[in-house]
Design an enzyme around this catalytic site. Structure first.
Site, PDB file in Angstrom:
ATOM      1  N   ILE A 147       0.819  -1.203   0.000  1.00  0.00           N
ATOM      2  CA  ILE A 147       0.000   0.000   0.000  1.00  0.00           C
ATOM      3  C   ILE A 147       0.858   1.260   0.000  1.00  0.00           C
ATOM      4  CG2 ILE A 147      -1.743   1.282   1.288  1.00  0.00           C
ATOM      5  CD1 ILE A 147      -2.687  -1.408   2.443  1.00  0.00           C
ATOM      6  N   THR A 181       8.844   8.142   4.102  1.00  0.00           N
ATOM      7  CA  THR A 181       9.663   7.718   5.232  1.00  0.00           C
ATOM      8  C   THR A 181       9.765   6.203   5.287  1.00  0.00           C
ATOM      9  OG1 THR A 181       7.927   7.437   6.911  1.00  0.00           O
ATOM     10  CG2 THR A 181       8.673   9.678   6.486  1.00  0.00           C
ATOM     11  N   ASN A 200       0.567   4.113   7.989  1.00  0.00           N
ATOM     12  CA  ASN A 200       0.408   2.764   7.461  1.00  0.00           C
ATOM     13  C   ASN A 200       1.381   1.791   8.115  1.00  0.00           C
ATOM     14  OD1 ASN A 200      -0.658   0.806   5.675  1.00  0.00           O
ATOM     15  ND2 ASN A 200       1.096   1.065   4.315  1.00  0.00           N
ATOM     16  N   SER A 231      -6.393   1.328   9.541  1.00  0.00           N
ATOM     17  CA  SER A 231      -6.808   0.269  10.446  1.00  0.00           C
ATOM     18  C   SER A 231      -6.980  -0.989   9.597  1.00  0.00           C
ATOM     19  CB  SER A 231      -8.100   0.665  11.172  1.00  0.00           C
ATOM     20  OG  SER A 231      -8.564  -0.377  11.998  1.00  0.00           O
ATOM     21  N   TYR A 246      -3.066  -8.285  17.400  1.00  0.00           N
ATOM     22  CA  TYR A 246      -3.245  -7.492  16.179  1.00  0.00           C
ATOM     23  C   TYR A 246      -4.595  -6.784  16.228  1.00  0.00           C
ATOM     24  CZ  TYR A 246      -3.596  -6.366  11.191  1.00  0.00           C
ATOM     25  OH  TYR A 246      -3.741  -5.717   9.988  1.00  0.00           O
ATOM     26  N   LYS A 250      -5.371  -2.700  16.435  1.00  0.00           N
ATOM     27  CA  LYS A 250      -6.228  -2.025  15.463  1.00  0.00           C
ATOM     28  C   LYS A 250      -7.474  -1.435  16.130  1.00  0.00           C
ATOM     29  CE  LYS A 250      -3.880  -2.580  11.660  1.00  0.00           C
ATOM     30  NZ  LYS A 250      -3.264  -1.391  11.017  1.00  0.00           N
ATOM     31  N   VAL A 287      -5.426  -7.659   1.427  1.00  0.00           N
ATOM     32  CA  VAL A 287      -4.735  -6.881   0.401  1.00  0.00           C
ATOM     33  C   VAL A 287      -3.665  -7.746  -0.254  1.00  0.00           C
ATOM     34  CG1 VAL A 287      -3.418  -4.791  -0.092  1.00  0.00           C
ATOM     35  CG2 VAL A 287      -5.119  -4.795   1.758  1.00  0.00           C
TER      36      VAL A 287
END
Length: 305
Positions: free
Chosen positions: A31, A50, A103, A157, A171, A175, A205
């Site tokens: 992403i 970054t 992200n 998220s 996890y 989130k 994803v």
């Protein structure tokens, strides 16, 4: 309860966008890479890209002042501060920030009972505290210029921020924390600041997330049987990853975020991405309403003083 993101957001034609990235994967794929590549392809926009390892940003051009690459470790306050200082120095004393994309993350999966303190702390430091630190640093920049006040913060998220599934407890915890933090801060900023927060909730994803950004706890013998809920879920998740069915393309997520920033409309507080996220999220909330109705009589027994 006060409303959030009340005014339409208009992305300036010369906007500055910052992409803090994960510790584990850097900016080399997924992403973050798609978002960075999209922004870098637009000559009027400026990008602060970054990564913990700056060499992973080699796919971005070096021959333009509109793209600034800087090292950043979201688990380090000093590193975050240094990145903002470096960006301000690069873009000048009137540096401002229009859009930030948080992200940073990797999945910690496996048997929760066997998770170590180090694994737990690293997961929370990266996913939650890293997001929180960069968010608040970005807000400080976004509100300080009265003539250029405002901005948009995307906190990535997941469907995992809405629904808890077996085998990913920490996890999900991280989130869920991102969701609660983001909603609270969105209600805390003054409407006149025009600072908008959008919680992005994609489902699966098509990235290297499973291969390079997925840590696992040590297997626990008590949870090894094939009929254990986590083992059943793993089976179906692995089937989905291999087939690619229902998985989102990173480029489509990048396009969606840019559309939200650039369309000149009110920014949604939550943005489920993909049919799976939308359907499962809607089902969760509909089921919750049913559960609340079922305990209404018991709930109202607790009379207010």
């Amino acid at each position: 309860m006060n409303s959030v993101n009340t005014n339409p957001y208009n992305l300036p034609s010369d906007a500055v966008l910052m992409l803090p990235r994960p510790i584990v994967t850097g900016c080399s794929s997924g992403i973050g890479r798609e978002i960075a590549s999209l922004i870098a392809s637009k000559p009027n926009l400026r990008l602060i890209a970054t990564a913990r390892d700056i060499s992973s940003l080699s796919y971005l051009p070096d021959d333009t002042s509109n793209v600034f690459k800087v090292e950043l470790n979201v688990t380090s306050v000093d590193s975050i501060d240094a990145a903002f200082v470096a960006a301000a120095k690069h873009f000048g004393e009137n540096f401002y920030l229009d859009v930030a994309v948080n992200n940073a993350g990797y999945s910690l999966s496996g048997d929760t009972e066997s998770a170590t303190e180090e694994e737990i702390n690293q997961e929370m430091q990266t996913l939650f505290f890293g997001t929180a630190r960069v968010t608040m640093r970005a807000i400080g920049v976004m509100r300080q210029h009265k003539e250029h006040r405002g901005g948009l913060i995307f906190n990535i998220s997941s469907l995992a921020g809405l629904i808890g599934l077996p085998g990913h407890a920490y996890y999900h915890a991280a989130k869920f924390a991102v969701e609660g933090f983001s909603e609270s801060v969105a209600r805390e900023v003054h409407p006149d600041w025009n600072i908008n927060i959008c919680i992005v909730e994609p489902s699966g994803v098509k990235t290297n997330f499973e291969g390079h950004s997925k840590a696992r706890t040590k297997p626990h013998p008590a949870y090894a049987a094939k009929d254990m809920p986590a083992r059943k879920l793993e089976f179906y998740v692995n089937m989905g990853i291999k087939s690619g069915v229902g998985m989102l393309a990173p480029s489509s997520i990048a396009d969606s975020l840019f559309a939200i920033a650039d369309r000149g409309e009110r920014v949604p507080l939550r943005l489920p991405l993909g049919p799976t996220a939308w359907k499962m999220g809607k089902s969760k909330f509909e089921g919750l309403l049913g559960e609340w109705d079922a305990v209404k009589e018991l709930s109202f027994m607790g009379k207010e003083a």
